[in-house]
Each structure stands twice: as C-alpha cells, then as structure tokens.
Design an enzyme around this catalytic site. Structure first.
Site, PDB file in Angstrom:
ATOM      1  N   LYS A 270       2.169   6.482   1.521  1.00 18.56           N
ATOM      2  CA  LYS A 270       1.683   5.299   2.231  1.00 18.56           C
ATOM      3  C   LYS A 270       0.160   5.354   2.270  1.00 18.56           C
ATOM      4  CE  LYS A 270       2.408   2.844   6.610  1.00 18.56           C
ATOM      5  NZ  LYS A 270       3.162   2.850   7.892  1.00 18.56           N
TER       6      LYS A 270
ATOM      7  N   ARG B 101       5.858   9.794   3.676  1.00 21.79           N
ATOM      8  CA  ARG B 101       6.969   9.451   4.568  1.00 21.79           C
ATOM      9  C   ARG B 101       8.297   9.818   3.919  1.00 21.79           C
ATOM     10  NH1 ARG B 101       6.787   3.709   7.315  1.00 21.79           N
ATOM     11  NH2 ARG B 101       7.157   2.892   5.215  1.00 21.79           N
TER      12      ARG B 101
ATOM     13  N   ARG C 110       0.827  -1.210   0.000  1.00 15.78           N
ATOM     14  CA  ARG C 110       0.000   0.000   0.000  1.00 15.78           C
ATOM     15  C   ARG C 110       0.861   1.260   0.000  1.00 15.78           C
ATOM     16  NH1 ARG C 110      -2.277   1.152   6.049  1.00 15.78           N
ATOM     17  NH2 ARG C 110      -0.473   0.473   7.234  1.00 15.78           N
TER      18      ARG C 110
ATOM     19  N   ASP D 294      11.234  -6.993   8.195  1.00 26.26           N
ATOM     20  CA  ASP D 294      10.909  -5.997   7.166  1.00 26.26           C
ATOM     21  C   ASP D 294      10.747  -4.608   7.766  1.00 26.26           C
ATOM     22  OD1 ASP D 294       8.532  -7.647   8.088  1.00 26.26           O
ATOM     23  OD2 ASP D 294       7.477  -5.897   7.319  1.00 26.26           O
TER      24      ASP D 294
END
Length: 492
Positions: A119, A182, A99, A258
């Site tokens: 995001k 971000r 996403r 991750d």
C-alpha cells in the site's frame, strides 16, 4: 506481466499461488511497483512473518526493505492492481487500487491463503489524479490499529511491515513517504461486485461469486441456492464483525462499500478511532460531516452496504427478478434481529451474565444511558465494574447509575455461577486498554521525528489488551480535557 527482467528475491519462504490472476483480466491490471529511492525498514512484524512461513530474520533487514518497498519482487509474485467500485458516503464511484498492488497469495505451512499487498507502491491505472504514494503517519496508524484489533480478537487484516521510501509525499505539507505491507484473507469487497454489475458483466459476477464461495465459504458451495447462501454467509460475518466493533467502542470512520471485505475482516484503517466517553453519536472522521458513520450508526450502514451487495447478486439468485428480490429481502430483513441478538450476547458477557433473561436488553440499554448521562468512559467503566470495590468517581456516584447497579447485582444473584466467575467473564470480555487516541497521536508524532520507541511500547501494550499490568496503568487514562474535538484524517 513477465517479471523475468525484474530483480526478484528467490527467498525466504515465499510460496505463492495467485488464484486471483486466473480470474477475468477486467478485474485487475498487471503492473510492477514503482521503485523508490532509499528503502528503509521502520517496523517489521516478526511473529506474523513466521506464521506466514517466512524467514523473519532475513526479511527484517535489507532484503525485507527491498521487497516491502517494491524494489525487489518475491519469487512467484504476480503484481496486480484490483478493480472495484464503491458507494462512498452513499454516492456510487468507480474506483480501484489507486496506490496499492497485490503481490500475490502466500500459502502458509498450514495451507492457509493470504493476500500480500503493498500500500503506497505508486501510481496504477486506477489512480485518477492521485500520486499512488502514502505518508508515514497513516501507514503506521494502520499497522498499529490493525495489530490492536488482532489483540482484541476482532477479525482484521494484518500489517507485516512499514518501509520508508526515502522520498517525500505532498499533502497539505511535505511528509516522509512510506509503504505498508498488508496481509488479508482476501481483498474481495462489496465494491468488487458493484464494479462488475456497473460494467454489466453477468458472466464475471458468476465467476467472482463462485470464486468467493470456494475461497471463503466452501461449505456453502453445495447449498440448494449457493448464491443466496453466499449472501447469508457474508451477512452473518458482517453482523459478527460490526457487533464486535461496538462492543469495544471502535469507530471505523469510513464504511464505504469498497471498505467492506466479504471475508468478514476489518479493512482500511483510515480515519478510525476508539471512543472514550460513551456517546452513540461519536464521530472522529474529519470528512464525515453528517455523521453517516457515527459509532451508533455502524449497524445500519452495514445493512445498507449488504443491500448493495444483494443488488449485484440478483441475476444469480433467480432468473425471475421478483423472486430474486424476494429472496434477497428475506435475507436482509433478518439483519436487525440477528445483529440485536449477537450484540446483546456480547454485552451479557461484558456484564458478567451467563444466562439469558427477558429484561436483559432493558438492563443493557439503561446501563448505556447512564454512561451517556454521566459522560463516563466506556472502556474503563466496564472494566471497573468487575472490581470488588469499584472506584469512587464518575459514573459510580451518579444517582441513576447507583440505581442501575442495584438492578444489575440482583440480576447477577439469580445466576448459578458465583460472583467470582462473573468477574472473570467480564475481565475476559472487557479490555483493560485500548489504543487511546491521544496515545496513538503521541506515538505517530514521535515516529515522525524518528523516535519509534513510543510506538513500539504502545504496540506491546495493545497486543495483550485484556491483561491487567500495573506498569501500563497510565495507558488506561482517558485523554486530557481539550476544547477541540479529536479528529482523524484520511491518508490519501
């Protein structure tokens, strides 16, 4: 993908140089954000925009809403969804940006390079069964906590903007959709290397490792064994990062591989929170049923994650597998002592200690044991210790704490520095305020009703956490007593 047919923004100050798109294409997928119905700017980080070399005045309005929603691409953007894998709660999974889209790498006026990522920008080839969208609350949480971490001086990704999409997202209930922008030194993760190792791409591993060295550790490129130097450098940054988390009582909540960025930045503020009462077993995440990512376990998990990273590097460390394993183990075995020294150094500063003595570790551990026994507030106790007359309340009236204080004051008296210097050192390392969980929830609840004033005030408070400002004394107060433990939730 050629964006010539897409409505692009030639301004304001975008200067992209997208080095990641020059890596092998199996590391990403090219695609554009999915347009949204009615983008509206909710919050915009003017100071960060200016640092990035952007025109904050222009981006604060409709132009910014269009760009940060994905409806309009900045000139020079090359949107990609990055591929990666990860161990989630110990189980290996192939993942990717389900996403999120990396618009490109902005070069600042000072020559620094930062990823600009959306995001919640829609489905990607890695979305699996997800809708590719995000809800307003979790995006505002990431904005708030990342900026609080910046104020605390902890390496972190940053938040540039949150935009409402004008479309609903469906979770347990129907929620307003939003997109976060971000900013990160990069989005290279332990899981990026795991992805290549799982797909048996040895050439890709070398290319990515060399790229990571050039981007984040250029001084290690000429090392005798640059890939071993990469492992050591990543470990040093993770040691420093996680030690800083513990020093301020931060719990990441989902330390999957991750979510470990090789740059050493804190990334992905999902079910994160700050500890109130000191307890190393503290867990806030609703999905961490076994306490894998509890406050006190974070150093062990960081070493575990680094071990997974080291496994991917084995073919690069040495042609002989046994030698490669030995090199990796020698590095990883240094983690516990390196972390202990780093964390203990930080705790000395928090206790106003300038020099080192052999008994300092015992003094620190006994202090924390007193806090746990008295169920004392971690942040406030450390801040109050620096006062000439500490408050008359817990834990300061607890017998074990009184005995500890006497030892601590004797330890301070053996320093050359005056007591006032110790107090100043403590104030510089013990925040007066943190984003208390009940304050965060109140801000997000108000924002959900369209009232952003509570959030904006909280952002102002946590931007300068080490300052004592009487007008914000209420933000130091622990949460009211509740029969229900506080829980945080993942935003997906």
């Amino acid at each position: 993908m050629n964006n010539s047919g897409r409505n692009t923004s030639p301004r304001p100050g975008w200067h992209f140089d997208n080095s990641y798109t020059r890596l092998p294409e199996y590391l990403y997928a090219r695609l554009n954000p999915v347009p949204v119905a009615a983008p509206k700017m909710v919050i915009f980080n003017r100071a960060l925009a200016q640092d990035l070399g952007l025109d904050a005045g222009l981006l604060a309005g409709e132009e910014g809403a269009a760009v940060f929603s994905g409806n309009r691409l900045p000139a020079g953007a090359e949107p990609i969804a990055q591929a990666y894998a990860g161990h989630q709660f110990g189980h290996f999974t192939v993942l990717g940006d389900g996403r999120a889209l990396l618009l490109g790498e902005q070069i600042t006026p000072h020559g620094e390079r930062f990823d600009i990522q959306l995001k919640g920008s829609g489905r990607t080839p890695y979305s699996r069964n997800g809708d590719g969208r995000a809800a307003l609350g979790p995006m505002l949480r990431e904005y708030l906590i990342s900026e609080a971490m910046q104020g605390l001086g902890i390496p972190t990704t940053r938040s540039l903007a949150v935009v409402l999409t004008g479309e609903p997202v469906y979770r347990e209930t129907t929620l307003p959709g939003a997109i976060l922008t971000r900013v990160a030194a990069s989005h290279i993760r332990v899981g990026t290397f795991e992805y290549l190792a799982a797909h048996k791409k040895p050439d890709g591993l070398r290319i990515l490792a060399e790229y990571t060295l050039r981007r984040h550790f250029p001084d290690q490129i000429e090392a005798e064994n640059p890939f071993l130097a990469l492992l050591q450098a990543v470990q040093e940054r993770q040691v420093s990062l996680v030690a800083r988390w513990l020093l301020v009582g931060f719990i990441h909540g989902v330390m999957n591989t991750d979510n470990m960025a090789l740059s050493g930045e804190s990334i992905d503020y999902g079910p994160c929170a700050f500890m109130d009462r000191y307890d190393p077993a503290t867990v806030f995440s609703s999905i961490d049923h076994g306490g894998r990512y509890a406050y006190g376990r974070q150093p062990f998990i960081a070493q575990w994650n680094l071990s997974r990273f080291a496994e991917t590097l084995l073919p690069l460390l040495n042609e002989n597998e046994e030698t490669a394993v030995e090199l990796a183990n020698n590095c990883l075995n240094a983690f516990p002592e390196l972390f202990r020294k780093t964390w203990l150094s930080g705790m000395r500063a928090k206790l106003g200690l300038f020099n080192e003595e052999e008994e300092d570790a015992a003094l620190v551990h006994d202090f924390l044991a007193c806090l746990q026994q008295a169920q004392a507030d971690y942040t406030n106790t450390l801040r109050d210790l620096a006062l000439e007359t500490p408050p008359d309340g817990p834990p300061f009236r607890h017998p074990a704490f009184i005995e500890w204080q006497q030892r601590w004051q004797l330890r301070q008296s053996r320093q050359q520095e005056p007591i006032q210097a110790s107090r100043e050192l403590m104030d510089a390392h013990n925040p007066a305020v943190i984003p208390r969980n009940h304050r965060v929830e109140a801000a997000l609840e108000a924002a959900g009703r369209g009232d952003y004033a509570v959030l904006e005030t909280l952002l102002e408070v946590v931007a300068r956490p080490y300052d004592h400002r009487p007008e914000y004394a209420a933000y130091r107060e622990p949460p009211p007593a509740s029969s229900q433990p506080y829980r945080t939730f993942c935003g997906t």
